[in-house]
Design a protein around this motif. Structure first.
Motif, PDB file in Angstrom:
ATOM      1  N   LEU A  29      54.421   7.444 -94.368  1.00 25.90           N
ATOM      2  CA  LEU A  29      53.799   7.400 -95.688  1.00 25.90           C
ATOM      3  C   LEU A  29      52.497   8.193 -95.614  1.00 25.90           C
ATOM      4  CD1 LEU A  29      53.755   6.203 -98.586  1.00 25.90           C
ATOM      5  CD2 LEU A  29      52.491   4.267 -97.643  1.00 25.90           C
ATOM      6  N   ALA A  30      52.356   9.196 -96.456  1.00 22.48           N
ATOM      7  CA  ALA A  30      51.187  10.065 -96.401  1.00 22.48           C
ATOM      8  C   ALA A  30      49.915   9.289 -96.685  1.00 22.48           C
ATOM      9  CB  ALA A  30      51.344  11.211 -97.403  1.00 22.48           C
ATOM     10  N   ASP A  31      48.823   9.737 -96.076  1.00 19.37           N
ATOM     11  CA  ASP A  31      47.540   9.065 -96.257  1.00 19.37           C
ATOM     12  C   ASP A  31      47.084   9.059 -97.719  1.00 19.37           C
ATOM     13  OD1 ASP A  31      47.331   8.540 -93.549  1.00 19.37           O
ATOM     14  OD2 ASP A  31      46.330  10.434 -93.127  1.00 19.37           O
ATOM     15  N   ASP A  32      47.515  10.062 -98.489  1.00 11.16           N
ATOM     16  CA  ASP A  32      47.138  10.109 -99.908  1.00 11.16           C
ATOM     17  C   ASP A  32      48.147   9.380-100.791  1.00 11.16           C
ATOM     18  OD1 ASP A  32      49.294  11.817 -99.840  1.00 11.16           O
ATOM     19  OD2 ASP A  32      48.162  13.623-100.400  1.00 11.16           O
ATOM     20  N   PHE A  33      49.164   8.768-100.175  1.00  8.87           N
ATOM     21  CA  PHE A  33      50.189   7.985-100.877  1.00  8.87           C
ATOM     22  C   PHE A  33      51.000   8.820-101.864  1.00  8.87           C
ATOM     23  CE2 PHE A  33      46.719   4.707-100.290  1.00  8.87           C
ATOM     24  CZ  PHE A  33      47.271   4.155 -99.144  1.00  8.87           C
ATOM     25  N   LEU A  34      51.089  10.123-101.633  1.00 13.87           N
ATOM     26  CA  LEU A  34      51.825  11.010-102.537  1.00 13.87           C
ATOM     27  C   LEU A  34      53.204  11.387-102.006  1.00 13.87           C
ATOM     28  CD1 LEU A  34      48.980  13.437-103.692  1.00 13.87           C
ATOM     29  CD2 LEU A  34      50.093  11.659-105.055  1.00 13.87           C
ATOM     30  N   SER A  35      53.538  10.990-100.794  1.00 10.61           N
ATOM     31  CA  SER A  35      54.871  11.295-100.286  1.00 10.61           C
ATOM     32  C   SER A  35      55.273  10.296 -99.213  1.00 10.61           C
ATOM     33  CB  SER A  35      54.933  12.720 -99.720  1.00 10.61           C
ATOM     34  OG  SER A  35      54.179  12.826 -98.533  1.00 10.61           O
ATOM     35  N   LEU A  36      56.568  10.135 -99.070  1.00  3.29           N
ATOM     36  CA  LEU A  36      57.156   9.294 -98.031  1.00  3.29           C
ATOM     37  C   LEU A  36      58.267  10.095 -97.371  1.00  3.29           C
ATOM     38  CD1 LEU A  36      57.512   6.486 -96.638  1.00  3.29           C
ATOM     39  CD2 LEU A  36      59.259   6.014 -98.372  1.00  3.29           C
ATOM     40  N   THR A  37      58.160  10.303 -96.070  1.00  2.00           N
ATOM     41  CA  THR A  37      59.207  10.993 -95.318  1.00  2.00           C
ATOM     42  C   THR A  37      60.085   9.952 -94.634  1.00  2.00           C
ATOM     43  OG1 THR A  37      57.808  12.919 -94.942  1.00  2.00           O
ATOM     44  CG2 THR A  37      59.714  12.657 -93.508  1.00  2.00           C
ATOM     45  N   ILE A  38      61.380  10.058 -94.874  1.00  3.89           N
ATOM     46  CA  ILE A  38      62.356   9.112 -94.336  1.00  3.89           C
ATOM     47  C   ILE A  38      63.166   9.815 -93.257  1.00  3.89           C
ATOM     48  CG2 ILE A  38      64.308   7.604 -94.883  1.00  3.89           C
ATOM     49  CD1 ILE A  38      63.361   7.750 -97.843  1.00  3.89           C
ATOM     50  N   THR A  39      63.193   9.228 -92.074  1.00  4.30           N
ATOM     51  CA  THR A  39      64.011   9.748 -90.978  1.00  4.30           C
ATOM     52  C   THR A  39      65.228   8.855 -90.815  1.00  4.30           C
ATOM     53  OG1 THR A  39      62.095  10.657 -89.824  1.00  4.30           O
ATOM     54  CG2 THR A  39      64.089  10.304 -88.520  1.00  4.30           C
ATOM     55  N   LEU A  40      66.408   9.439 -90.931  1.00  2.00           N
ATOM     56  CA  LEU A  40      67.647   8.671 -90.863  1.00  2.00           C
ATOM     57  C   LEU A  40      68.174   8.610 -89.430  1.00  2.00           C
ATOM     58  CD1 LEU A  40      69.405  10.014 -94.082  1.00  2.00           C
ATOM     59  CD2 LEU A  40      67.985   7.966 -93.813  1.00  2.00           C
ATOM     60  N   ARG A  41      69.131   7.731 -89.222  1.00  2.00           N
ATOM     61  CA  ARG A  41      69.729   7.545 -87.894  1.00  2.00           C
ATOM     62  C   ARG A  41      70.904   8.515 -87.717  1.00  2.00           C
ATOM     63  NH1 ARG A  41      67.763   2.871 -85.560  1.00  2.00           N
ATOM     64  NH2 ARG A  41      66.690   1.480 -87.021  1.00  2.00           N
ATOM     65  N   GLU A  42      70.778   9.378 -86.757  1.00  2.00           N
ATOM     66  CA  GLU A  42      71.864  10.311 -86.481  1.00  2.00           C
ATOM     67  C   GLU A  42      73.117   9.535 -86.078  1.00  2.00           C
ATOM     68  OE1 GLU A  42      72.936  14.052 -83.483  1.00  2.00           O
ATOM     69  OE2 GLU A  42      70.914  13.137 -83.474  1.00  2.00           O
ATOM     70  N   GLY A  43      74.221   9.884 -86.705  1.00  2.00           N
ATOM     71  CA  GLY A  43      75.490   9.239 -86.384  1.00  2.00           C
ATOM     72  C   GLY A  43      75.860   8.081 -87.282  1.00  2.00           C
ATOM     73  N   ALA A  44      74.948   7.646 -88.179  1.00  2.00           N
ATOM     74  CA  ALA A  44      75.314   6.589 -89.131  1.00  2.00           C
ATOM     75  C   ALA A  44      76.396   7.127 -90.062  1.00  2.00           C
ATOM     76  CB  ALA A  44      74.094   6.143 -89.920  1.00  2.00           C
ATOM     77  N   GLN A  45      77.356   6.256 -90.419  1.00  2.00           N
ATOM     78  CA  GLN A  45      78.510   6.709 -91.201  1.00  2.00           C
ATOM     79  C   GLN A  45      78.837   5.722 -92.318  1.00  2.00           C
ATOM     80  OE1 GLN A  45      81.787   8.067 -88.357  1.00  2.00           O
ATOM     81  NE2 GLN A  45      80.202   7.380 -86.920  1.00  2.00           N
TER      82      GLN A  45
END
Length: 666
Positions: free
Chosen positions: A126-142
């Motif tokens: 979550l960015a310090d300025d609260f303007l973006s959220l980066t989501i990292t997904l789990r490789e191999g989830a199906q």
């Protein structure tokens, strides 16, 4: 950056007990894997192992993510097998162990101590300025059909559903309403961007906003219904019996949709990320079977869920009660009601079940006058009328006669919140004062009566109001308590009728602004959970209790036009639906918008929350009668990992489905 993977979420580390009735460590998802799970040595249910041996499925290690999340059990690690039998009152998903978004599919998980940890997703920034959220997904989830779960599924949900007015359901306006862009970084990283600070965004990943109802959809399955991806989408829609591609898309965008038309159209369920997948629906039964690609394991590396199948019988409420008492129901937390408390206790041993009492902060019987009702709204808008109708109710009697003395009288359910001043703990409207109720009704202008003692309206005719509610299901209140309200109001001369309808008819009348008095359940589940819910009933009138249906309709349309997510051309005749509310209600709505840009527990949060809830305290927009009752959970005495309290993101009884994948029979 705020690293959820390492430190949870600073927004929620408030030195207060925020989760009313929350369990301590129940079922929290573990970030570090236990030894066997960490080593990649996984096992699976015998029914799946047989399919692998027959060449019908790939090995379990190939069906799980490279780094699957590990479940910490409520009581103990389980064993595989068995079918669990439940009963539901309709084919709708809002029932015990059914397929609503709450059932195990959130990108994040909120522990009972308010810490946010990854779940389906691997991590967040979550960015310090609260303007973006980066989501990292789990490789191999199906998905349940074996197709990869990637950033494309999140981008598709936003760009081709929420942001596309041709198919957008309007849920964006409630759940992630500040998100303006979903940008794919690579297959396993996606960034959600806003134009204004949105600090609650990370926490929302651990509630329905971060589930398969809102933040991701199976692109590989749905794109054939979308004109952007399939030029022949209209032809396909007509072949399936729909008038347009958009109608066909909306009929398939959720696992539960339009009577499960996807089962008819495609002879297969829409792919899911949940522990079980829907395989059969009839007039009498719903069947779910384990998802062989479910992404989570336990501490021993056993792929979840433990249970093979859920078989839900569909029956009326009376039949369900009889089956609970007879011990024919393995698990129930939707249909068990307080008025049957004594019967449940008396039959525990014979039925082979245990009655659990789970603490919740929900009012099981509440009401609201629809202040935008065309004929009677001007009376309902008079605060003195609402005060009179509250004072006319003997809450102590309701508590004793309907709820066996469990709980307390409660008009306003937020007295324990961190922002609540002491005076909110002593609400004068909790009192039972018939004399004052009569005085206020006279002052409103209902001082004339006919020969039978009924109050007359300004037209000289009998003034009659109708209480409306649902017969059963979500938000329904017990019939006995509703009947008591009617008698209390009749005792002060207000002729009152009761009309209970099925969900479909009630929704039709509600959406048509026809309800006069709406009755149902109401609550303030927890301060942190309430903070996560944008544009809820507190700040507009068109959700749940519907205290101002037409104003709420106008406000929800207006804000979307203001934000640019809709235009006037999206509305019939270029006119906003509903009725434009008075300025003080526009201000209430604006406070709700401002609250979402504050950090939970901050001085700005406290100040804004006091404005919102203080307005409600003073104006009785929604009124409870009794509260503090435990949620009754009936479970077979050999069923293990039954919740002892609400999970961190829980708001209502359906949230007890959040960790159903760990249930098993010993």
């Amino acid at each position: 950056m705020y690293k959820a993977l390492i430190m949870g979420i600073a927004l929620l580390t408030v030195n207060a007990v925020l989760f009313a009735g929350g369990s301590t460590d129940s079922g929290s998802t573990s970030a570090p894997a236990a030894s066997m799970a960490a080593s990649g040595e996984y096992s699976e249910a015998p029914m799946l192992a047989a399919m692998v041996a027959a060449g019908e499925l790939p090995p379990v290690a190939e069906r799980l993510p490279v780094e699957p999340p590990v479940m910490e059990p409520i009581d103990s690690v389980g064993t595989y097998g068995d079918t669990i039998y439940v009963f539901v009152n309709s084919t709708e998903p809002w029932n015990t162990l059914q397929e609503e978004t709450e059932r195990g599919s959130y990108l994040a998980y909120i522990r009972a101590d308010t810490t946010v940890v990854p779940n389906l997703a691997k991590g967040f920034d979550l960015a310090d300025d609260f303007l973006s959220l980066t989501i990292t997904l789990r490789e191999g989830a199906q998905w349940s059909d074996g197709q990869p779960f990637t950033a494309d599924d999140i981008v598709f949900a936003y760009e081709d559903w929420h942001f596309d007015s041709r198919v957008g359901s309007g849920t964006q306006a409630f759940w992630m309403n500040k998100v303006r862009r979903a940008i794919k970084i690579d297959d396993y990283n996606v960034r959600l961007e806003t134009d204004v600070p949105y600090p609650v965004m990370l926490a929302k990943m651990g509630e329905p906003a971060g589930g398969d109802w809102h933040s991701y959809l199976p692109k590989h399955y749905l794109e054939k219904f979308h004109i952007k991806y399939n030029p022949d989408a209209d032809a396909l829609a007509k072949e399936l019996g729909y008038d347009s591609w958009s109608l066909a898309f909306n009929a398939h965008d959720w696992e539960y949709q339009n009577g499960f038309r996807h089962l008819i159209d495609d002879n297969e369920p829409r792919p899911t990320m949940q522990p079980w997948k829907l395989i059969e629906v009839t007039d009498t039964t719903k069947v779910h079977e384990r998802n062989p690609y479910f992404y989570k394991v336990d501490e021993l590396g056993q792929q979840l869920p433990y249970l093979d199948r859920i078989i839900a019988g569909i029956a009326d409420m009376e039949t369900i009660q009889l089956k609970i008492i007879a011990g024919e129901v393995d698990y129930d937390f939707v249909n068990a009601t307080s008025d049957n408390y004594a019967l449940y206790k008396e039959n525990e041993a014979a039925g082979g079940y245990l009655l659990h009492e789970v603490p919740v902060n929900q009012i099981p019987i509440a009401f609201a006058f629809n202040q935008t009702h065309e004929e009677k709204g001007h009376i309902f808008r008079d605060l003195r009328f609402r005060q009179a109708m509250s004072l006319a109710i003997n809450a102590e009697e309701v508590l004793d006669s309907v709820y066996f003395g469990l709980g307390e009288p409660m008009v306003f359910p937020v007295a324990d919140a961190t922002f609540s001043p002491p005076e909110w703990s002593n609400n004068p409207m909790d009192a039972y004062d018939v004399d004052e109720a009569n005085r206020l009704l006279d002052a409103v202008g209902l001082d004339q009566r006919d020969g039978d003692g009924w109050r007359l309206g300004e037209d000289g005719n009998q003034f009659t109001i109708t209480i409306e509610g649902r017969i059963q299901g979500e938000h329904s209140a017990t019939g006995k308590s509703i009947e008591l309200i009617r008698e209390y109001w009749r005792a002060v001369g207000v002729h009152t009728e009761v009309k209970l309808s099925d969900n479909a008819l009630h929704a039709q009348r509600r959406d048509g602004n026809l309800l006069e008095v709406n009755v149902g359940t109401w609550g303030f589940p927890s301060e942190a959970r309430q903070y996560m819910i944008d544009r809820e009933a507190w700040v507009h009138g068109s959700h749940d209790l519907h205290w101002a249906t037409a104003w709420g309709d106008w406000l929800m349309a207006w804000i979307q036009v203001e934000e640019g997510t809709r235009s006037l051309s999206d509305y019939e005749g270029g006119v906003l639906p509903g009725l434009e509310p008075p300025e003080e209600f526009k201000q209430l709505f604006q406070w709700g918008e401002e609250l979402q840009q504050t950090v939970l527990g901050s001085p700005e949060y406290i100040e804004t929350a006091r404005k919102i809830y203080g307005f409600h305290f003073d104006n009785l927009l929604m009124q409870g009668i009794v509260g503090g009752q435990p949620l009754l959970v009936v479970a077979k005495d050999n069923l293990v990992n039954v919740p002892k309290g609400y999970f961190g993101s829980a708001a209502w009884w359906g949230d007890l489905n959040i960790e159903a994948e760990q249930l098993y029979f010993k």
